[in-house]
Write a protein that holds these residues in place. Structure first.
Motif, short mmCIF file in Angstrom:
data_model
loop_
_atom_site.label_atom_id
_atom_site.label_comp_id
_atom_site.label_asym_id
_atom_site.label_seq_id
_atom_site.Cartn_x
_atom_site.Cartn_y
_atom_site.Cartn_z
N SER A 163 14.12 7.62 -26.57
CA SER A 163 14.92 8.38 -25.72
C SER A 163 15.33 9.72 -26.33
CB SER A 163 16.28 7.62 -25.27
OG SER A 163 16.95 7.40 -26.58
N LEU A 214 12.14 12.50 -22.30
CA LEU A 214 11.70 11.92 -20.93
C LEU A 214 10.24 11.59 -20.74
CD1 LEU A 214 14.15 14.10 -18.76
CD2 LEU A 214 14.68 11.56 -19.69
N ALA A 233 19.36 16.94 -20.14
CA ALA A 233 18.83 15.87 -19.94
C ALA A 233 18.95 15.28 -18.44
CB ALA A 233 19.10 14.50 -20.74
N SER A 234 20.24 15.15 -18.06
CA SER A 234 20.45 14.71 -16.29
C SER A 234 19.88 15.81 -15.57
CB SER A 234 21.82 14.35 -16.23
OG SER A 234 22.71 15.70 -16.54
N GLU A 282 16.08 15.50 -15.67
CA GLU A 282 15.47 14.34 -14.75
C GLU A 282 15.56 14.60 -13.34
OE1 GLU A 282 15.89 9.45 -15.04
OE2 GLU A 282 17.20 10.74 -16.41
N GLU A 283 16.81 15.12 -13.00
CA GLU A 283 17.05 15.19 -11.59
C GLU A 283 16.08 16.18 -11.10
OE1 GLU A 283 18.55 14.57 -7.98
OE2 GLU A 283 19.06 13.43 -9.72
N ARG A 343 12.63 14.41 -10.46
CA ARG A 343 12.75 13.39 -9.56
C ARG A 343 12.65 14.14 -8.13
NH1 ARG A 343 13.98 8.22 -11.12
NH2 ARG A 343 14.96 8.09 -13.04
N LYS A 379 9.88 6.73 -14.20
CA LYS A 379 9.70 6.36 -15.40
C LYS A 379 8.85 5.06 -15.54
CE LYS A 379 14.07 7.87 -17.20
NZ LYS A 379 15.33 7.44 -17.95
#
Length: 671
Positions: free
Chosen positions: A148, A156, A206-207, A210-211, A214, A220
């Motif tokens: 991580s 990621l 990070a969030s 990742e968003e 997506r 993942k």
């Protein structure tokens, strides 16, 4: 040519002798159990479903173990070994198997358990292989899949749909989160569906990263393992090989039980016979101290069975004639020649109550007509030799198969005779071979005539044989009428039809139409012509007046008679059906001749000889096979439709005695 006379045997004995009596009846195999009670309230039946299901389940367990053994240690059998019949064992062997049944069942259970373990090991190996395969796209990853990141960075790992490059991924991030600058994208691998990548960014971003991913379909990995993919794949493959090795070792252990195959066969048959005995046991009417059993036995065996049961077990047993309203099962008894067509008869239907056994007449006409359809001496010799060798080499061949092979043996002999009469030896092979390779024709002349040269003559004889066949069927109907004292039926349904048909034949033969077919004019004396005319007239009048005799209404009676007279068209159709004798006989000869001509196209040379041999073997093998099938099918049809249609309906039930029914072995009969 006989239906074995049956008697009903009734047995009443002490309950303590029940097991011994049933086992003895099963060994004798001569009684079909058929229990009929006038008052079922006077007795009860024992519930044996649990015991019977136990025996059936154990037999199935042994069968399952044998099936597994056949997979891991198959028996080496020749192509013809199936003709040898089941191994013959004595009752002592079966008794010994019964004494060791626990050991044998332990072996069967062990084999099944090992096979289950093999399946589990193979499933585990397959699962490990699948897991290793899912790691293939991540082999370029040098950190664990579930890594991580560090204290200040996020890592990621996942996939994007389609084939992406580094710039396109960065553009996705820039469009979705332009404020993020510190980000790195590493492409690990690609395939036609996905791009596998790793993205490194600051942990506080990070969030958002990742968003953003997506929105483009980022996902993942489904299995985030804590090991580096390349190392983990090696471990999985090692485990897979270990599971495969274990499955192979278990398979070899199963194969080591091959020596127990005969034991398992014996115990399976033992449990099968026990299950059959308990089936009958559940049908027996019983009281507190007695039981009863009843059924059909061949009349010639009834007295001996009654005497044995009376003397040996103190049973009250008696044999009695079958009641008028009772239809007994059918058992046929014929000589070695005629019994060969019992399978053909059974396919149509065994004789019903009151009917005769037509096997004798069927066998004569079947063999006669089959040979006429195939009609090549060489083919007949091959068929009879092959069938004769099989019958001599395998004397214990299964009964129904033996009868079928025996039928083809006789049909081969008939074909040989007809081939000699018609001059067919692989068609015209002798003519072609001698003329092509030796320069002059050598022939074996037909003892009678060559159908290919005189097809109309062959057609006339085919019709003649058909008339004889049909008239025999009508004669058998007349025999049954006289036997049953139905004299009026004999005159009205047989004699009048003979008068009509013979009269019409007598009118047809001297006619110009028949002369055109036969190629010559036949002249009868005037008295014979008159007799034929009046025979046809009287026969037709008799049919019209008396065929509807069951009706009391005169008008309806005449109408029914006229309708029955119309059946003369059915007779014409039946006679014309025998033209198939000509058609199939010519087909055999024509195809054989074509094969010979094709084979001789290479001429007189080494290549020509080789070509002739190849074409000859393949062509005549095909011709013999296809015409054997055609002769079999059409001969059956002539029996079922034309011949049986005149006197026979069938519908009888076969005799099915209570006996030692085994799957793998045959039990020696006591002398």
């Amino acid at each position: 040519m006989a239906i074995v006379q049956m008697q009903r045997i009734n047995i009443c004995a002490l309950k303590k002798n029940r097991k011994a009596i049933l086992e003895r009846l099963q060994e004798l195999g001569a009684m079909e159990v058929d229990i009929r009670l006038e008052d079922e309230e006077l007795c009860e039946k024992q519930d044996v479903s649990s015991s019977r299901s136990t025996f059936e389940r154990r037999s199935q367990t042994a069968d399952q173990a044998l099936h597994i053994l056949d997979e891991y240690a198959p028996e080496k059998k020749g192509m013809l070994d199936s003709l040898a019949g089941k191994p013959l064992v004595d009752k002592e062997s079966l008794a010994k198997a019964a004494a060791q049944q626990d050991n044998f069942m332990q072996t069967a259970t062990k084999i099944i358990m090992l096979d289950k373990q093999v399946a589990e090991s193979q499933a585990a190996a397959q699962k490990l292989e699948n897991q290793a395969e899912t790691l293939t796209p991540w082999l370029g990853l040098t950190v664990p899949v579930n890594f991580s990141g560090t204290r200040s960075t996020a890592f990621l790992i996942g996939t994007l749909p389609g084939q992406q490059d580094q710039q396109s991924v960065l553009k996705i991030l820039a469009d979705a989160a332009p404020e993020i600058e510190a980000v790195n994208v590493e492409l690990i691998s690609k395939d036609k569906d996905f791009t596998y990548l790793a993205v490194v960014c600051l942990r506080q971003d990070a969030s958002k990263v990742e968003e953003a991913l997506r929105t483009a379909g980022f996902a993942k990995p489904s299995s985030a393992v804590s090991k580096i993919p390349a190392q983990y794949k090696e471990e999985l493959l090692a485990e897979m090989k270990e599971a495969q090795s274990k499955a192979e070792e278990l398979g070899r252990e199963i194969a080591s039980y091959a020596a127990s195959r005969q034991d398992l066969e014996l115990i399976s048959d033992y449990y099968q016979t026990r299950a059959e005995k308990y089936r009958i046991l559940g049908e027996l009417p019983q009281t507190k101290s007695t039981f009863a059993v009843s059924g059909y036995v061949p009349a010639q065996k009834a007295e001996a069975i009654v005497k044995e049961l009376t003397d040996r077990y103190g049973a009250a047993a008696e044999a009695e004639e079958i009641a008028e309203d009772e239809e007994a099962p059918v058992l046929l008894h014929n000589n070695r020649f005629s019994e060969s067509v019992e399978g053909v008869l059974a396919s149509f239907g065994l004789p019903a109550k009151g009917e005769i056994d037509p096997t004798f007449f069927t066998s004569i006409f079947y063999v006669f007509l089959f040979g006429l359809m195939l009609s090549d001496a060489a083919y007949g010799l091959i068929v009879s030799l092959v069938c004769g060798i099989v019958l001599l080499k395998f004397p214990r061949i299964e009964e129904n198969l033996r009868k079928s092979i025996q039928l083809f043996f006789w049909c081969g002999i008939s074909t040989l005779v007809w081939g000699i009469l018609f001059g067919g030896y692989f068609g015209d092979a002798l003519d072609v071979i001698s003329e092509t390779f030796f320069g002059h024709k050598i022939s074996i002349p037909a003892l009678w005539f060559v159908p290919l040269n005189e097809p109309m003559r062959m057609l006339l004889y085919s019709m003649l044989f058909g008339v004889i066949h049909l008239f025999t069927g009508l004669a058998l109907k007349g025999y049954m009428c006289i036997r049953d004292h139905k004299y009026m039926d004999f005159i009205c349904d047989v004699v009048f039809w003979y008068m009509l048909l013979l009269g019409l034949i007598g009118i047809l033969i001297p006619s110009s139409m028949f002369a055109g077919i036969a190629g010559k004019q036949i002249v009868f004396p005037a008295a014979l012509n008159a007799a034929a005319k009046w025979s046809a007239i009287l026969g037709a009048v008799g049919i019209v007046l008396f065929s509807g005799r069951s009706s009391k209404n005169p008008a309806l009676r005449i109408a029914l008679g006229a309708y029955d007279l119309y059946n003369i068209t059915g007779w014409l159709s039946d006679v014309l059906s025998y033209s198939r004798l000509l058609a199939l006989g010519l087909a055999t000869g024509v195809i054989a001749s074509v094969v010979n001509q094709m084979g001789s196209m290479g001429g007189k040379s080494i290549g020509g000889v080789i070509l002739f041999i190849v074409v000859f073997v393949i062509g005549h093998t095909f011709n013999m096979a296809i015409n054997l099938l055609g002769a079999y099918v059409h001969t059956c049809r002539l029996q079922y439709v034309e011949f049986f249609g005149k006197f026979y309906e069938g519908g009888g039930q076969p005799f099915q005695p209570f006996k030692l029914k085994t799957k793998y072995v045959d039990i020696k009969e006591e002398k």
